[in-house]
Scaffold this motif. Structure first.
Motif, mmCIF file in Angstrom:
data_model
loop_
_atom_site.group_PDB
_atom_site.id
_atom_site.type_symbol
_atom_site.label_atom_id
_atom_site.label_comp_id
_atom_site.label_asym_id
_atom_site.label_seq_id
_atom_site.Cartn_x
_atom_site.Cartn_y
_atom_site.Cartn_z
ATOM 1 N N LYS A 2 20.587 12.139 30.028
ATOM 2 C CA LYS A 2 19.248 12.612 30.352
ATOM 3 C C LYS A 2 18.372 11.416 30.706
ATOM 4 O O LYS A 2 18.509 10.343 30.114
ATOM 5 C CB LYS A 2 18.624 13.360 29.172
ATOM 6 N N GLU A 3 17.483 11.624 31.670
ATOM 7 C CA GLU A 3 16.603 10.553 32.104
ATOM 8 C C GLU A 3 15.189 11.072 32.345
ATOM 9 O O GLU A 3 15.003 12.237 32.700
ATOM 10 C CB GLU A 3 17.107 9.924 33.406
ATOM 11 N N PHE A 4 14.229 10.193 32.126
ATOM 12 C CA PHE A 4 12.841 10.433 32.479
ATOM 13 C C PHE A 4 12.395 9.266 33.339
ATOM 14 O O PHE A 4 12.792 8.125 33.084
ATOM 15 C CB PHE A 4 11.931 10.503 31.242
ATOM 16 N N THR A 5 11.548 9.538 34.328
ATOM 17 C CA THR A 5 10.979 8.449 35.105
ATOM 18 C C THR A 5 9.820 7.843 34.330
ATOM 19 O O THR A 5 9.277 8.466 33.409
ATOM 20 C CB THR A 5 10.464 8.940 36.470
ATOM 21 N N GLU A 8 6.901 10.171 34.553
ATOM 22 C CA GLU A 8 6.966 11.323 33.649
ATOM 23 C C GLU A 8 6.562 10.939 32.225
ATOM 24 O O GLU A 8 5.834 11.680 31.549
ATOM 25 C CB GLU A 8 8.376 11.918 33.645
ATOM 26 N N VAL A 9 7.026 9.788 31.761
ATOM 27 C CA VAL A 9 6.687 9.323 30.409
ATOM 28 C C VAL A 9 5.196 9.017 30.333
ATOM 29 O O VAL A 9 4.515 9.421 29.387
ATOM 30 C CB VAL A 9 7.541 8.093 30.016
ATOM 31 N N ILE A 60 13.241 8.614 23.517
ATOM 32 C CA ILE A 60 13.304 8.074 24.868
ATOM 33 C C ILE A 60 13.492 6.572 24.726
ATOM 34 O O ILE A 60 12.709 5.893 24.051
ATOM 35 C CB ILE A 60 12.030 8.385 25.677
ATOM 36 N N ALA A 84 17.139 10.249 25.719
ATOM 37 C CA ALA A 84 17.046 10.117 27.174
ATOM 38 C C ALA A 84 16.669 8.674 27.512
ATOM 39 O O ALA A 84 16.086 7.965 26.697
ATOM 40 C CB ALA A 84 15.999 11.077 27.734
ATOM 41 N N MET A 86 14.524 6.007 29.926
ATOM 42 C CA MET A 86 13.394 5.878 30.838
ATOM 43 C C MET A 86 13.827 4.963 31.978
ATOM 44 O O MET A 86 13.946 3.753 31.807
ATOM 45 C CB MET A 86 12.157 5.300 30.133
#
Length: 99
Positions: A2-5, A8-9, A60, A84, A86
């Motif tokens: 899983k990833e967040f940009t 997004e964070v 994260i 996830a 970042m």
């Protein structure tokens, strides 16, 4: 994985969401500037300190560019953590920084 940009964070923080951010960089990197409210666990200590984390929480992972945090994400996910990465890391971070 899983990833967040970074965006997004940053948006989630600006919206007042409580995020559990773990910065896996070395101490000198974190002291030079980090996202306020992070948990600092250097990557090389992650395997020894993961018992400090709660498997009922989401985390994260953060580093300079996203590579070390990606390794930490894979490690914690293999132990059943909800985690996830970042992407882009602190190099791409435009939000508030604490020193």
């Amino acid at each position: 994985m899983k990833e967040f940009t970074v965006k997004e964070v940053q948006q989630a923080i600006e919206q007042g969401k409580k995020l559990n951010l773990i910065d896996v960089r070395e101490s000198d990197e974190v002291e030079a500037g980090h996202i306020p409210g992070i948990i600092h666990i250097p990557l090389h200590l992650m395997e020894f300190r993961m018992q400090e984390l709660d498997k009922n929480k989401s985390y994260i992972m953060v580093c300079r560019s996203g590579a070390r945090s990606g390794r930490a994400t894979q490690l914690l996910a293999s132990y059943g953590f909800d985690v996830a990465n970042m992407t882009g890391g602190m190099s791409a971070w435009k939000g508030q920084v604490q020193q």
